[in-house]
Write an enzyme that holds these catalytic residues in place. Structure first.
Site, short mmCIF file in Angstrom:
data_model
loop_
_atom_site.label_atom_id
_atom_site.label_comp_id
_atom_site.label_asym_id
_atom_site.label_seq_id
_atom_site.Cartn_x
_atom_site.Cartn_y
_atom_site.Cartn_z
N GLU A 10 -4.48 27.40 -89.25
CA GLU A 10 -3.31 27.66 -88.41
C GLU A 10 -3.71 28.15 -87.02
OE1 GLU A 10 -0.15 27.46 -88.22
OE2 GLU A 10 0.84 29.35 -87.68
N THR A 49 5.42 26.17 -78.08
CA THR A 49 5.19 27.54 -78.53
C THR A 49 4.73 28.42 -77.38
OG1 THR A 49 4.58 26.69 -80.69
CG2 THR A 49 3.95 28.95 -80.24
#
Lengths: 314, 314
Positions: free
Chosen positions: A134, A187
């Site tokens: 991640e 993001t």
């Protein structure tokens, strides 16, 4: 290779932040999710042989692909980097959606490879490897998507640095309506929009709401859950990245949602609901708001997924 | 008047803030606490006839005394201000100590009068009246001392404005060591020392710890409780008002405390401990640090009081 040595896993989408739980709370839903297939092969090393559903955007080089990074990090830890392993990645959810797409792939990658090599590690032990995957995609070290994707249910993260978390029981009749509008929210932009400092008063409100939400979930108090689902930190700033956010919120609450906010860094939004029927109504109401703009969108209705990543039939 | 028409109540000291629970968490201890006696009299209105243990500092005018204000506010609500009631206040704990002294008197005042007049309201219904008393002494509208004093146990306040709270079950073997050093910390100063803005990162840490503490308490996970008792907002600033704070903290942790922080706005400090024996050792260790300065101090060891304010024998 025979089918018996092939492992296919499903890793679910996740809703992180959960309004007042910025960076500390996440939950898994039943669908969508990513599938990863792994099998032994004769050529040493990890090879990503196929990626579907990504529109050609994801790299096949395992060191540049979050599922690959998670798997490689695990194999390195176990001293097994010379094992020959083929990996297929089937993206079944949009990325950059706020639904934990890279977490799902990272978790699936680590979990599938761990299964294939005889399950030397527990799910809990896989957490740092999935997080490494991640982090390679996201640039940040967060467990609020990875942990619920791995374990299922609702997961509260006390500390991302210490990987200290607690699993929160989900009320039996708690459902989520999740809607993904087809727009892009980077993001980086969603993070950059947050201030470095916030009023102490807002911190206290957020702490009150987060505590209320945890107590409401644990005590199955839907009223307390509803009164607690408020984000005074990220939502007021990030909502401007999502067209007609407040219109969608009003529509969700009018349709009976307990609360409504942004999923992860957006653009997906979610509502928590008491019961499946209300969740369907809420999903429809939100979806209509986006359609009217018009913005294409996908709506998902799900209970809180209790299992997290798991093996499925090949 | 006959003894049977006289009510004597005890309201316990409380620890508010509880490290990461700034403004949202508090718990009651068995002692010290305040006692209030009320009885009917012929002269209409509320009359404070006696105050002991206050060194002559508290006003007998009920409109200027927090126990009086709480009782008057209740009587006004019930349309009973012409009732003749005498009240004696026996302060049995230091005020300005961070142990919820004014809350104890406020709660005792409202609770005693409610009992005397036939208990028209429940404990829960008394909360706003006790808070009015507390607000008259403290200038702020906070339930984090008043609510645990009223109900006992550990109380989490989602919102002071909405008086929305949840009772948290206390782990059976959770004990508190509380030490009051005889120095003065003005609440005004302790509040003024806090910044108006804090880094978002600190808010997230505090939210993580508060959630961890709630989960730890509810799941009786002493390890999680211990890892969560950290205050990154108020303690680093307020510790400088308490001589040798960090020395006392180290002594408490060395003696086996799960965690240590400031009680309310100070100067009292508290430690949470697993078991009575450890709590006694911890209280002694903290007390010694203050004695060595030298600062006189009182140490209290108590389980989490489960009852809150209650009637005692006259």
């Amino acid at each position: 290779m025979s089918n018996s040595s092939e492992i296919r896993v499903f890793a679910p989408a996740t809703v992180a932040n959960v309004a007042c739980g910025y960076d500390v709370l996440g939950f898994a839903i039943d669908s969508p999710g990513d599938e990863i297939v792994v099998r032994h092969c004769d050529k040493p090393g990890l090879h990503i042989t196929q990626i579907t559903g990504d529109g050609g955007k994801l790299p096949k080089n395992p060191t540049q692909n979050c599922a690959g990074v998670a798997a490689l990090d695990l194999l390195k830890h176990l001293g097994m980097t010379d094992r020959g392993i083929e990996m297929e990645i089937h993206k079944k959810m949009p990325f950059g959606s706020g639904l934990g797409s890279s977490s799902a792939s990272s978790v699936a990658g680590a979990f599938a490879v761990n299964k294939l090599i005889g399950e030397p590690l527990t799910k809990k032990q896989l957490l740092p490897f999935a997080m490494a995957g991640e982090a390679s995609a996201d640039g940040a070290w967060h467990a609020d998507n990875v942990a619920p994707c791995l374990f299922g249910g609702i997961v509260f993260i006390r500390s991302n640095d210490e990987l200290d978390f607690a699993q929160i029981p989900a009320p039996k009749n708690l459902w989520a309506a999740v809607v993904h509008p087809d727009i892009e929210v980077l993001t980086k932009v969603a993070r950059g929009i947050l201030p470095k400092e916030i009023p102490l008063e807002n911190a206290t409100q957020q702490i009150g709401n987060l505590g209320g939400l945890l107590c409401g979930l644990i005590q199955e108090d839907y009223g307390l859950i509803s009164r607690s689902i408020h984000d005074v930190i990220a939502e007021p700033r990030r909502q401007k990245l999502i067209p007609d956010f407040y219109k969608a919120k009003r529509a969700a609450i009018s349709a009976g949602a307990l609360g409504f906010s942004i999923s992860g860094a957006g653009p997906s939004v979610f509502a928590l609901c008491e019961g499946e029927e209300i969740a369907h109504k809420v999903a429809d109401a939100i979806s209509k708001v986006f359609h009217a703009i018009p913005i294409e969108n996908q709506a998902y209705v799900s209970r809180i997924n209790p299992t997290g990543v798991h093996v499925i039939e090949s």
